[in-house]
Design a protein around this motif. Structure first.
Motif, PDB file in Angstrom:
ATOM      1  N   VAL A   1      29.900  61.899  72.278  1.00  0.00           N
ATOM      2  CA  VAL A   1      28.506  61.760  72.745  1.00  0.00           C
ATOM      3  C   VAL A   1      27.342  63.526  73.082  1.00  0.00           C
ATOM      4  CG1 VAL A   1      26.719  61.001  74.892  1.00  0.00           C
ATOM      5  CG2 VAL A   1      28.884  59.865  74.199  1.00  0.00           C
ATOM      6  N   CYS A   2      28.397  64.081  73.082  1.00  0.00           N
ATOM      7  CA  CYS A   2      27.017  65.290  73.505  1.00  0.00           C
ATOM      8  C   CYS A   2      27.285  65.913  71.999  1.00  0.00           C
ATOM      9  CB  CYS A   2      27.750  66.291  73.996  1.00  0.00           C
ATOM     10  SG  CYS A   2      28.705  66.391  75.733  1.00  0.00           S
ATOM     11  N   CYS A   3      27.641  65.946  71.772  1.00  0.00           N
ATOM     12  CA  CYS A   3      27.664  66.248  69.959  1.00  0.00           C
ATOM     13  C   CYS A   3      26.573  65.359  69.374  1.00  0.00           C
ATOM     14  CB  CYS A   3      29.159  66.228  68.611  1.00  0.00           C
ATOM     15  SG  CYS A   3      30.161  67.469  69.295  1.00  0.00           S
ATOM     16  N   GLU A   4      26.506  63.554  68.860  1.00  0.00           N
ATOM     17  CA  GLU A   4      25.354  62.775  68.795  1.00  0.00           C
ATOM     18  C   GLU A   4      24.002  63.677  69.234  1.00  0.00           C
ATOM     19  OE1 GLU A   4      23.996  59.734  65.989  1.00  0.00           O
ATOM     20  OE2 GLU A   4      25.108  62.189  66.154  1.00  0.00           O
ATOM     21  N   THR A   5      24.308  63.785  70.550  1.00  0.00           N
ATOM     22  CA  THR A   5      23.187  64.266  71.409  1.00  0.00           C
ATOM     23  C   THR A   5      22.298  65.612  70.997  1.00  0.00           C
ATOM     24  OG1 THR A   5      23.578  63.152  73.653  1.00  0.00           O
ATOM     25  CG2 THR A   5      21.891  65.135  73.755  1.00  0.00           C
ATOM     26  N   LEU A   6      23.440  66.659  70.430  1.00  0.00           N
ATOM     27  CA  LEU A   6      22.604  67.311  70.006  1.00  0.00           C
ATOM     28  C   LEU A   6      22.253  67.473  68.275  1.00  0.00           C
ATOM     29  CD1 LEU A   6      24.632  70.166  71.382  1.00  0.00           C
ATOM     30  CD2 LEU A   6      22.497  69.624  71.919  1.00  0.00           C
ATOM     31  N   ARG A   7      22.785  66.307  67.504  1.00  0.00           N
ATOM     32  CA  ARG A   7      22.165  65.680  66.048  1.00  0.00           C
ATOM     33  C   ARG A   7      21.273  65.742  65.989  1.00  0.00           C
ATOM     34  NH1 ARG A   7      21.396  62.456  62.515  1.00  0.00           N
ATOM     35  NH2 ARG A   7      21.777  60.251  64.277  1.00  0.00           N
ATOM     36  N   ILE A   8      20.795  64.009  66.789  1.00  0.00           N
ATOM     37  CA  ILE A   8      19.855  63.739  66.443  1.00  0.00           C
ATOM     38  C   ILE A   8      19.014  64.167  67.143  1.00  0.00           C
ATOM     39  CG2 ILE A   8      19.526  62.545  68.321  1.00  0.00           C
ATOM     40  CD1 ILE A   8      18.822  59.475  67.082  1.00  0.00           C
TER      41      ILE A   8
ATOM     42  N   THR B   1      17.303  74.969  77.135  1.00  0.00           N
ATOM     43  CA  THR B   1      18.119  74.608  76.626  1.00  0.00           C
ATOM     44  C   THR B   1      19.309  72.673  76.933  1.00  0.00           C
ATOM     45  OG1 THR B   1      19.394  75.947  76.199  1.00  0.00           O
ATOM     46  CG2 THR B   1      17.517  76.338  74.547  1.00  0.00           C
ATOM     47  N   THR B   2      20.041  73.614  77.544  1.00  0.00           N
ATOM     48  CA  THR B   2      20.700  72.911  78.152  1.00  0.00           C
ATOM     49  C   THR B   2      20.126  72.018  79.224  1.00  0.00           C
ATOM     50  OG1 THR B   2      22.506  74.546  78.772  1.00  0.00           O
ATOM     51  CG2 THR B   2      22.417  72.589  79.965  1.00  0.00           C
ATOM     52  N   ALA B   3      18.803  71.386  79.680  1.00  0.00           N
ATOM     53  CA  ALA B   3      18.563  70.542  80.584  1.00  0.00           C
ATOM     54  C   ALA B   3      17.822  69.756  80.307  1.00  0.00           C
ATOM     55  CB  ALA B   3      16.716  71.632  81.758  1.00  0.00           C
ATOM     56  N   SER B   4      17.054  70.622  78.512  1.00  0.00           N
ATOM     57  CA  SER B   4      16.476  69.262  76.971  1.00  0.00           C
ATOM     58  C   SER B   4      18.252  68.676  77.012  1.00  0.00           C
ATOM     59  CB  SER B   4      15.949  70.073  76.421  1.00  0.00           C
ATOM     60  OG  SER B   4      14.643  70.961  77.263  1.00  0.00           O
ATOM     61  N   ALA B   5      19.004  69.127  76.653  1.00  0.00           N
ATOM     62  CA  ALA B   5      20.409  68.669  76.078  1.00  0.00           C
ATOM     63  C   ALA B   5      20.774  67.272  77.111  1.00  0.00           C
ATOM     64  CB  ALA B   5      21.569  69.247  75.265  1.00  0.00           C
ATOM     65  N   LEU B   6      20.690  67.831  78.374  1.00  0.00           N
ATOM     66  CA  LEU B   6      21.088  66.456  79.102  1.00  0.00           C
ATOM     67  C   LEU B   6      20.669  65.710  79.272  1.00  0.00           C
ATOM     68  CD1 LEU B   6      22.781  69.234  81.711  1.00  0.00           C
ATOM     69  CD2 LEU B   6      23.929  67.633  80.753  1.00  0.00           C
ATOM     70  N   SER B   7      18.833  65.896  79.484  1.00  0.00           N
ATOM     71  CA  SER B   7      18.004  65.011  79.490  1.00  0.00           C
ATOM     72  C   SER B   7      17.952  63.991  78.083  1.00  0.00           C
ATOM     73  CB  SER B   7      16.006  65.161  79.580  1.00  0.00           C
ATOM     74  OG  SER B   7      16.390  66.365  80.705  1.00  0.00           O
ATOM     75  N   TRP B   8      18.414  64.448  77.262  1.00  0.00           N
ATOM     76  CA  TRP B   8      18.674  63.271  75.999  1.00  0.00           C
ATOM     77  C   TRP B   8      19.881  62.526  76.185  1.00  0.00           C
ATOM     78  CZ3 TRP B   8      14.740  62.021  73.801  1.00  0.00           C
ATOM     79  CH2 TRP B   8      13.517  62.442  73.081  1.00  0.00           C
ATOM     80  N   ALA B   9      20.657  63.208  76.445  1.00  0.00           N
ATOM     81  CA  ALA B   9      21.328  62.783  76.804  1.00  0.00           C
ATOM     82  C   ALA B   9      21.701  61.607  78.119  1.00  0.00           C
ATOM     83  CB  ALA B   9      23.133  63.380  77.132  1.00  0.00           C
TER      84      ALA B   9
ATOM     85  N   TYR C   1      27.842  74.130  57.738  1.00  0.00           N
ATOM     86  CA  TYR C   1      26.981  73.698  57.215  1.00  0.00           C
ATOM     87  C   TYR C   1      26.202  72.195  57.394  1.00  0.00           C
ATOM     88  CZ  TYR C   1      30.072  78.059  56.334  1.00  0.00           C
ATOM     89  OH  TYR C   1      31.411  79.053  56.107  1.00  0.00           O
ATOM     90  N   GLU C   2      27.460  71.694  57.616  1.00  0.00           N
ATOM     91  CA  GLU C   2      26.341  70.072  57.984  1.00  0.00           C
ATOM     92  C   GLU C   2      25.960  70.380  59.396  1.00  0.00           C
ATOM     93  OE1 GLU C   2      29.504  68.385  54.841  1.00  0.00           O
ATOM     94  OE2 GLU C   2      30.008  68.710  56.908  1.00  0.00           O
ATOM     95  N   TYR C   3      26.692  70.770  60.542  1.00  0.00           N
ATOM     96  CA  TYR C   3      26.380  70.279  61.631  1.00  0.00           C
ATOM     97  C   TYR C   3      25.515  71.778  62.319  1.00  0.00           C
ATOM     98  CZ  TYR C   3      26.581  68.796  66.712  1.00  0.00           C
ATOM     99  OH  TYR C   3      26.411  68.339  68.108  1.00  0.00           O
ATOM    100  N   LEU C   4      25.032  72.361  62.843  1.00  0.00           N
ATOM    101  CA  LEU C   4      25.082  73.295  63.428  1.00  0.00           C
ATOM    102  C   LEU C   4      23.734  73.374  64.169  1.00  0.00           C
ATOM    103  CD1 LEU C   4      22.505  74.806  61.216  1.00  0.00           C
ATOM    104  CD2 LEU C   4      23.209  72.883  59.736  1.00  0.00           C
ATOM    105  N   PRO C   5      23.850  72.699  65.332  1.00  0.00           N
ATOM    106  CA  PRO C   5      23.049  72.462  66.841  1.00  0.00           C
ATOM    107  C   PRO C   5      22.730  74.197  67.999  1.00  0.00           C
ATOM    108  CG  PRO C   5      25.223  72.348  66.677  1.00  0.00           C
ATOM    109  CD  PRO C   5      25.064  71.912  65.904  1.00  0.00           C
ATOM    110  N   PHE C   6      24.196  75.199  67.175  1.00  0.00           N
ATOM    111  CA  PHE C   6      24.239  76.282  67.846  1.00  0.00           C
ATOM    112  C   PHE C   6      23.640  77.791  66.938  1.00  0.00           C
ATOM    113  CE2 PHE C   6      26.014  73.678  70.676  1.00  0.00           C
ATOM    114  CZ  PHE C   6      25.905  74.407  71.357  1.00  0.00           C
ATOM    115  N   GLY C   7      22.626  77.653  65.203  1.00  0.00           N
ATOM    116  CA  GLY C   7      23.386  77.882  64.419  1.00  0.00           C
ATOM    117  C   GLY C   7      24.180  78.548  63.589  1.00  0.00           C
TER     118      GLY C   7
END
Length: 458
Positions: free
Chosen positions: A315-322, A269-277, A384-390
């Motif tokens: 930037v990190c939050c938006e990466t995990l949102r989109i 999960t972390t590797a994917s998020a870093l790549s997207w960022a 309940y609007e932003y929940l990248p970690f469940g």
């Protein structure tokens, strides 16, 4: 008069359900968006099946689910797709009192001052990996981020950063994950009928043998830590010392399953998020410039200072949102009858909160397909609007560590290297096992070393 609302949704035939399942495996975001457009933010994925599976992306409904009384839902039986990977004593596959016990035992290593002790390890590992990059040459982004995240998790969780055991575990884990990483190979996890051991040359046979080799190394490491007289500060050592309310420690099987859970949850999960960022930062020069300006203000010699950087956090939050790595939260199986948003759900119904659909609601995130970190500077979103970690009692216990690692790795890279995508072809999300990740073909070029480096990260 019955005012109960009727769930909308498709009514596919058996063949249609099989086709939809394949579509879900190969192009999950497309099918989610199509169904959202057709049926709205609460719908049943197939009316003619039992039990019913209900997709939910309405924040008010999510709040009712995540805050429901204990005993309303059972989550363990809904996650059996993870059983071959994690084991039946994994926190993710437990429910009720057993789940609460394991959660309490696992929480301490991921919070408070413990994070600061991991900061220097994360920084050093990142530095070791990126020091191999050469100016003018390209590198595979996902492979590099996987190398960083895997080495971090092996060091932090197992206390392994060199030696034969470290090298063997790193090699085996990479092979196991790659073995179920493509859309085709991930079918092994989604279709139990394919899980047949026809020997070491069969896909499932290879998986089982790799898993067995990994288990052998993990149990050897557990035994070594139990017998060691030296003090260690890795998570394995902390868990060996942990005791529940009855004074009982974890068994070796519980330790194995929780350690494997941390490996898979904290690596891929972390590797994917870093790549997207890195992808988004290069695509949007204005984002990159704002971020670099902020990174140049870091104070001296304190890796944990990245936690306070507001634009980096955005930037990190938006990466995990989109493109959230897990496009759904963990399912909930209804145990006691419950009404949600005017719908009545009987026991056995499976509720599936959709992270991706919630994150792409126009009413919450205008222009949801656009990468806009400023959203998280202008507004604070609810759980309940932003929940990248469940959410609820199934919220990821490692979220603080994951966010810290993501920020520190990005800060370490961007303060030292100017990077550029090798080509400007748009990168689309692809199936990566049970998650969604950027393409493995994503490559970047090292343009030059940055002349101005933050003293905190050199």
């Amino acid at each position: 008069m019955n005012n109960q609302k009727i769930l909308d949704g498709p009514s596919p035939s058996l063949i249609g359900r099989r086709i939809n399942m394949l579509w879900w495996i190969f192009n999950p975001l497309a099918i989610l968006e199509k169904r959202y457009q057709q049926y709205g933010d609460i719908y049943v994925i197939a009316k003619n099946t039992s039990p019913q599976v209900v997709y939910i992306s309405n924040p008010e409904a999510l709040q009712q689910i995540f805050s429901a009384p204990a005993g309303t839902f059972d989550s363990s039986g809904a996650n059996n797709v993870l059983l071959p990977l994690l084991g039946d004593r994994s926190l993710i596959l437990l429910d009720g009192a057993a789940h609460q016990r394991q959660r309490k035992l696992l929480m301490p290593p991921f919070h408070g001052d413990r994070l600061k002790t991991y900061g220097e390890t994360i920084r050093q590992i990142t530095q070791q990996v990126i020091s191999q990059w050469e100016v003018g040459k390209s590198f595979n982004v996902r492979a590099a981020m996987q190398e960083i995240s895997l080495r971090v998790i092996l060091s932090v969780v197992f206390g392994l950063d060199e030696g034969d055991r470290f090298e063997e575990l790193r090699k085996l884990l990479t092979r196991l994950l790659d073995g179920v990483g493509s859309p085709i190979s991930s079918m092994l996890l989604f279709f139990p009928s394919l899980q047949k051991d026809w020997g070491m040359w069969s896909p499932w046979g290879r998986f089982l043998r790799l898993r067995s080799q990994i288990d052998q190394i993990i149990y050897t490491q557990i035994k070594a830590r139990r017998e060691s007289d030296s003090k260690h500060d890795d998570i394995l050592s902390l868990l060996l010392d942990a005791r529940d309310e009855d004074g009982q420690p974890m068994t070796d099987k519980e330790l194995r399953d929780e350690l494997v859970t941390l490996l898979f949850a904290g690596h891929e999960t972390t590797a994917s998020a870093l790549s997207w960022a890195l992808y988004w930062i290069d695509n949007l020069p204005e984002v990159r410039e704002k971020l670099l300006q902020e990174l140049d203000t870091l104070p001296a010699a304190d890796p944990s200072a990245v936690i306070k950087l507001l634009y980096l956090n955005a930037v990190c939050c938006e990466t995990l949102r989109i493109y959230p790595i897990a496009i759904n939260t963990f399912p909930r199986i209804v145990k006691s009858p419950i009404d949600i948003m005017g719908y009545h759900f009987e026991p056995g119904t499976l509720l599936l909160p959709s992270t991706y659909l919630t994150h792409h609601r126009e009413d919450l995130y205008p222009e949801p397909k656009c990468f806009k970190p400023e959203r998280f500077l202008e507004k604070q979103f609810s759980p309940y609007e932003y929940l990248p970690f469940g959410g609820g009692n199934r919220r990821c216990i490692g979220l603080a560590f994951a966010q810290f690692e993501m920020k520190l790795v990005l800060a370490t890279i961007l303060t030292q290297y100017d990077l550029q995508l090798a080509n400007k072809t748009a990168i689309k999300p692809t199936r990566r096992g049970l998650t969604v990740a950027p393409s493995a073909h994503l490559r970047m070029v090292v343009k030059q070393l940055r002349s101005q480096k933050s003293p905190a990260l050199v």
